[in-house]
Design a protein around this motif. Structure first.
Motif, PDB file in Angstrom:
ATOM      1  N   ILE A 107      49.551   4.887 -15.104  1.00  0.00           N
ATOM      2  CA  ILE A 107      48.591   5.243 -14.060  1.00  0.00           C
ATOM      3  C   ILE A 107      49.052   6.547 -13.422  1.00  0.00           C
ATOM      4  N   THR A 108      48.095   7.371 -13.042  1.00  0.00           N
ATOM      5  CA  THR A 108      48.455   8.633 -12.399  1.00  0.00           C
ATOM      6  C   THR A 108      48.880   8.378 -10.958  1.00  0.00           C
ATOM      7  N   LEU A 109      49.940   9.023 -10.536  1.00  0.00           N
ATOM      8  CA  LEU A 109      50.417   8.910  -9.161  1.00  0.00           C
ATOM      9  C   LEU A 109      49.875  10.030  -8.289  1.00  0.00           C
ATOM     10  N   SER A 110      49.506  11.128  -8.915  1.00  0.00           N
ATOM     11  CA  SER A 110      48.895  12.254  -8.208  1.00  0.00           C
ATOM     12  C   SER A 110      47.762  12.774  -9.078  1.00  0.00           C
ATOM     13  N   ARG A 119      53.017   7.291 -13.637  1.00  0.00           N
ATOM     14  CA  ARG A 119      53.994   6.232 -13.883  1.00  0.00           C
ATOM     15  C   ARG A 119      53.617   5.574 -15.200  1.00  0.00           C
ATOM     16  N   ILE A 120      54.519   5.696 -16.169  1.00  0.00           N
ATOM     17  CA  ILE A 120      54.296   5.124 -17.488  1.00  0.00           C
ATOM     18  C   ILE A 120      55.498   4.245 -17.806  1.00  0.00           C
ATOM     19  N   GLY A 122      56.771   2.061 -16.016  1.00  0.00           N
ATOM     20  CA  GLY A 122      57.622   1.958 -14.832  1.00  0.00           C
ATOM     21  C   GLY A 122      58.466   3.182 -14.555  1.00  0.00           C
ATOM     22  N   ILE A 123      58.225   4.266 -15.276  1.00  0.00           N
ATOM     23  CA  ILE A 123      58.998   5.504 -15.120  1.00  0.00           C
ATOM     24  C   ILE A 123      58.073   6.593 -14.595  1.00  0.00           C
ATOM     25  N   ASN A 124      58.486   7.263 -13.528  1.00  0.00           N
ATOM     26  CA  ASN A 124      57.720   8.397 -13.007  1.00  0.00           C
ATOM     27  C   ASN A 124      58.022   9.623 -13.854  1.00  0.00           C
ATOM     28  N   VAL A 125      56.974  10.244 -14.394  1.00  0.00           N
ATOM     29  CA  VAL A 125      57.145  11.397 -15.275  1.00  0.00           C
ATOM     30  C   VAL A 125      56.165  12.499 -14.890  1.00  0.00           C
ATOM     31  N   GLU A 126      56.430  13.680 -15.403  1.00  0.00           N
ATOM     32  CA  GLU A 126      55.523  14.809 -15.294  1.00  0.00           C
ATOM     33  C   GLU A 126      54.486  14.634 -16.404  1.00  0.00           C
ATOM     34  N   ALA A 127      53.236  14.489 -16.009  1.00  0.00           N
ATOM     35  CA  ALA A 127      52.182  14.230 -16.992  1.00  0.00           C
ATOM     36  C   ALA A 127      51.192  15.383 -16.997  1.00  0.00           C
ATOM     37  N   LYS A 128      50.614  15.595 -18.158  1.00  0.00           N
ATOM     38  CA  LYS A 128      49.628  16.654 -18.324  1.00  0.00           C
ATOM     39  C   LYS A 128      48.380  16.045 -18.925  1.00  0.00           C
TER      40      LYS A 128
END
Length: 159
Positions: A107-110, A119-120, A122-128
């Motif tokens: 799910i997108t956090l921002s 958050r993928i 359970g890990i917060n990552v930089e997503a594009k």
């Protein structure tokens, strides 16, 4: 003659101080460095115009004084009080090292416009976002994993 020597000494002392300030305290090329070289050139030219022997003595003396002051400043511990002593031990973790694989859900956090946080597993990552802008709290699925970005698209596009 004494006035000429005083002027030469003043010009060369100011030049040495300005050049040392430039080297040790002022980053880059500043007015102190430029001024120091102008004062040094003016002092040496004025010394040679007063006489060849005075010019030689002034040139050698100014080089010696500059060299001694430079070595003294390098060896003194006065710079340890203002020096940065912090070590940076962190490293950038690659998205591939986090165990995220294509097909994982999250799910997108921002807002992804087109890059943001998600958050993928359970890990917060930089997503594009693969194609479009995605709002916060949008369910996403991983399309591929690059070195430092996780490429995602909305989950309902998959079905």
């Amino acid at each position: 003659m004494i006035l000429d020597i005083a002027i030469i000494a003043f010009l060369l002392i100011v030049a040495i101080v300005l050049i040392l300030l430039e080297i040790f305290f002022l980053p880059g090329i500043t007015l102190a460095g430029i001024g120091g070289f102008i004062f040094a050139a003016g002092g040496i030219i004025f010394a040679y115009s007063a006489g060849t022997m005075i010019g030689h003595i002034s040139l050698i003396a100014s080089i010696l004084v500059f060299g001694i002051a430079f070595v003294w400043l390098m060896r003194s511990n006065s710079f340890s009080r203002v020096a940065l002593k912090t070590d940076i031990n962190s490293k950038l973790t690659s998205s591939r090292d986090l165990g995220i694989q294509p097909g994982d859900e999250g799910i997108t956090l921002s807002r992804l416009a087109p890059i943001g946080k998600a958050r993928i597993n359970g890990i917060n990552v930089e997503a594009k976002s693969e194609e479009e802008l995605l709002d916060e709290n949008t369910p996403v699925i991983v399309v591929r994993v690059d070195s430092y970005n996780v490429i995602v698209k909305p989950k309902d596009e998959q079905n």
